[in-house]
Write a protein that holds these residues in place. Structure first.
Motif, PDB file in Angstrom:
ATOM      1  N   TYR A  33       0.873  -1.173   0.000  1.00  0.00           N
ATOM      2  CA  TYR A  33       0.000   0.000   0.000  1.00  0.00           C
ATOM      3  C   TYR A  33       0.913   1.228   0.000  1.00  0.00           C
ATOM      4  CZ  TYR A  33      -3.383  -3.530   1.358  1.00  0.00           C
ATOM      5  OH  TYR A  33      -4.166  -4.651   1.392  1.00  0.00           O
ATOM      6  N   PRO A  86      -8.011  -4.765   6.130  1.00  0.00           N
ATOM      7  CA  PRO A  86      -8.903  -3.623   5.904  1.00  0.00           C
ATOM      8  C   PRO A  86      -8.940  -3.275   4.417  1.00  0.00           C
ATOM      9  CG  PRO A  86      -7.284  -3.161   7.637  1.00  0.00           C
ATOM     10  CD  PRO A  86      -6.867  -4.436   6.991  1.00  0.00           C
ATOM     11  N   ASP A  87     -10.057  -2.728   3.959  1.00  0.00           N
ATOM     12  CA  ASP A  87     -10.184  -2.336   2.558  1.00  0.00           C
ATOM     13  C   ASP A  87      -9.581  -0.943   2.382  1.00  0.00           C
ATOM     14  OD1 ASP A  87     -11.533  -4.673   1.757  1.00  0.00           O
ATOM     15  OD2 ASP A  87     -13.428  -3.884   2.530  1.00  0.00           O
ATOM     16  N   ILE A  88      -8.363  -0.902   1.855  1.00  0.00           N
ATOM     17  CA  ILE A  88      -7.655   0.363   1.651  1.00  0.00           C
ATOM     18  C   ILE A  88      -8.140   1.009   0.361  1.00  0.00           C
ATOM     19  CG2 ILE A  88      -5.404   1.453   1.382  1.00  0.00           C
ATOM     20  CD1 ILE A  88      -5.874   0.187   4.132  1.00  0.00           C
ATOM     21  N   ALA A  96      -2.389   4.279  -2.730  1.00  0.00           N
ATOM     22  CA  ALA A  96      -3.195   4.507  -1.539  1.00  0.00           C
ATOM     23  C   ALA A  96      -3.172   5.999  -1.198  1.00  0.00           C
ATOM     24  CB  ALA A  96      -2.648   3.684  -0.371  1.00  0.00           C
ATOM     25  N   LYS A 176      -6.196   5.870   4.146  1.00  0.00           N
ATOM     26  CA  LYS A 176      -7.651   5.973   4.007  1.00  0.00           C
ATOM     27  C   LYS A 176      -8.237   4.627   3.602  1.00  0.00           C
ATOM     28  CE  LYS A 176     -11.222   8.668   1.610  1.00  0.00           C
ATOM     29  NZ  LYS A 176     -11.463   9.741   0.606  1.00  0.00           N
ATOM     30  N   THR A 177      -9.381   4.276   4.196  1.00  0.00           N
ATOM     31  CA  THR A 177     -10.084   3.046   3.844  1.00  0.00           C
ATOM     32  C   THR A 177     -11.296   3.373   2.983  1.00  0.00           C
ATOM     33  OG1 THR A 177     -11.218   3.167   5.995  1.00  0.00           O
ATOM     34  CG2 THR A 177      -9.305   1.724   5.841  1.00  0.00           C
ATOM     35  N   THR A 178     -11.858   2.365   2.324  1.00  0.00           N
ATOM     36  CA  THR A 178     -12.948   2.598   1.359  1.00  0.00           C
ATOM     37  C   THR A 178     -14.216   3.122   2.008  1.00  0.00           C
ATOM     38  OG1 THR A 178     -13.538   0.251   1.565  1.00  0.00           O
ATOM     39  CG2 THR A 178     -12.090   0.865  -0.269  1.00  0.00           C
ATOM     40  N   ASP A 179     -14.369   2.934   3.334  1.00  0.00           N
ATOM     41  CA  ASP A 179     -15.562   3.438   4.013  1.00  0.00           C
ATOM     42  C   ASP A 179     -15.395   4.874   4.501  1.00  0.00           C
ATOM     43  OD1 ASP A 179     -13.778   3.088   6.058  1.00  0.00           O
ATOM     44  OD2 ASP A 179     -14.993   1.638   7.188  1.00  0.00           O
ATOM     45  N   ALA A 182     -10.021   5.085   8.333  1.00  0.00           N
ATOM     46  CA  ALA A 182      -8.578   4.940   8.122  1.00  0.00           C
ATOM     47  C   ALA A 182      -8.042   3.729   8.870  1.00  0.00           C
ATOM     48  CB  ALA A 182      -7.838   6.192   8.588  1.00  0.00           C
ATOM     49  N   LEU A 183      -6.951   3.209   8.340  1.00  0.00           N
ATOM     50  CA  LEU A 183      -6.119   2.239   9.048  1.00  0.00           C
ATOM     51  C   LEU A 183      -4.975   3.034   9.669  1.00  0.00           C
ATOM     52  CD1 LEU A 183      -4.895  -0.596   9.715  1.00  0.00           C
ATOM     53  CD2 LEU A 183      -3.805  -0.483   7.452  1.00  0.00           C
ATOM     54  N   THR A 232      -8.393  -0.011  12.929  1.00  0.00           N
ATOM     55  CA  THR A 232      -9.218   0.616  11.901  1.00  0.00           C
ATOM     56  C   THR A 232     -10.154   1.593  12.594  1.00  0.00           C
ATOM     57  OG1 THR A 232     -10.797  -1.232  12.010  1.00  0.00           O
ATOM     58  CG2 THR A 232      -9.081  -1.325  10.315  1.00  0.00           C
TER      59      THR A 232
END
Length: 264
Positions: A33, A86-88, A96, A176-179, A182-183, A232
């Motif tokens: 990432y 997690p979905d990054i 990323a 940043k995560t897709t939702d 963040a991770l 997350t």
């Protein structure tokens, strides 16, 4: 953390030392990432890693460029409790997005608040901040279990107290995560102080403590632990999830029992 592993091993008798075996991560299955960074920003990336090509990633690591050392270094590594990553969020080029890990008002928690929550898990079993900021996960439950079990192991013969202490490793990294959350990968430092309940009792150090305590009985021992953590964090006001942490004992000290002090 790595140096402490060497220190602990060097304190053991040769017969008790585990032979060193070279190891490596499986690069073919690594998930990288890489954040798109602006000019002048510190360069870093995260990697989900496995020891075996046929296994799902078991660790999250951060590699950062260290210009003063003229090299890249692994600055954090966390053992994951679940292989589900997690979905990054990735852009159209596969990069990323790095976001601020501290003081980020677009997240439910930042690295400082997460660090406070983790320390509270150890210090109080999550009574004050831990269970309010962090949802129950395998990692957070394990921290609370350390507090509950270790804190009562001496019964009426002694006490164990956990506390936060000076943390040299304040750098934190967030993707940043897709939702929209963040991770966040960060570090913390805590102590564990074991003490006898009254005079006439002593704590006998274990063989793993020999490098620091030299088999000398103590009236109290303070251990220092440096740990890497991964969580997350949602964008809205909701609990964060601790998805893994890894600790290493980096120091131990304490006053010898009076008979040893007199002898010295």
């Amino acid at each position: 953390m790595s140096v402490s592993d060497y220190t602990e091993t060097e304190g053991l008798p040769a017969a008790d030392r585990t032979p060193y075996k070279p190891w490596s991560y499986e690069t073919a299955s690594a998930k990288l990432y890489i954040p798109r960074l602006a000019a002048g920003q510190d360069r870093w990336f995260a990697a989900a890693l496995s020891d075996d090509q046929d296994k799902a990633p078991s660790r999250l690591a951060v590699f950062a460029e260290r210009p003063q050392h003229k090299r890249w270094e692994m600055v954090s590594v966390v053992d994951l409790d679940s292989p589900k990553l997690p979905d990054i969020a990735l852009d159209h080029d596969g990069y990323a997005t790095a976001v601020a890990a501290d003081g980020n008002k677009h997240l439910a928690a930042d690295a400082n608040l997460l660090r406070t929550a983790v320390l509270d898990n150890f210090a109080t079993g999550g009574t004050h901040t831990g269970t309010k900021v962090l949802a129950p996960t395998t990692a957070s439950k394990r921290q609370i279990e350390v507090h509950d079990k270790t804190g009562t192991r001496y019964g009426d013969q002694g006490t164990t107290v956990f506390a936060g202490t000076d943390n040299r490793y304040t750098d934190a990294y967030a993707l940043k995560t897709t939702d929209g959350g963040a991770l966040i990968l960060f570090s913390h430092t805590h102590t564990q102080t074991d003490a006898v309940a009254h005079s006439g009792l002593q704590i006998n150090p274990g063989k793993e403590d020999r490098a620091w305590l030299h088999d000398v009985p103590r009236t109290s021992i303070t251990y220092t632990f440096v740990c890497n953590d991964a969580a997350t964090v949602p964008a809205k006001a909701a609990p964060s999830r601790l998805i893994g942490y890894t600790c290493a004992r980096t120091d131990a000290s304490g006053p010898p029992v009076p008979s040893w002090s007199d002898r010295a």
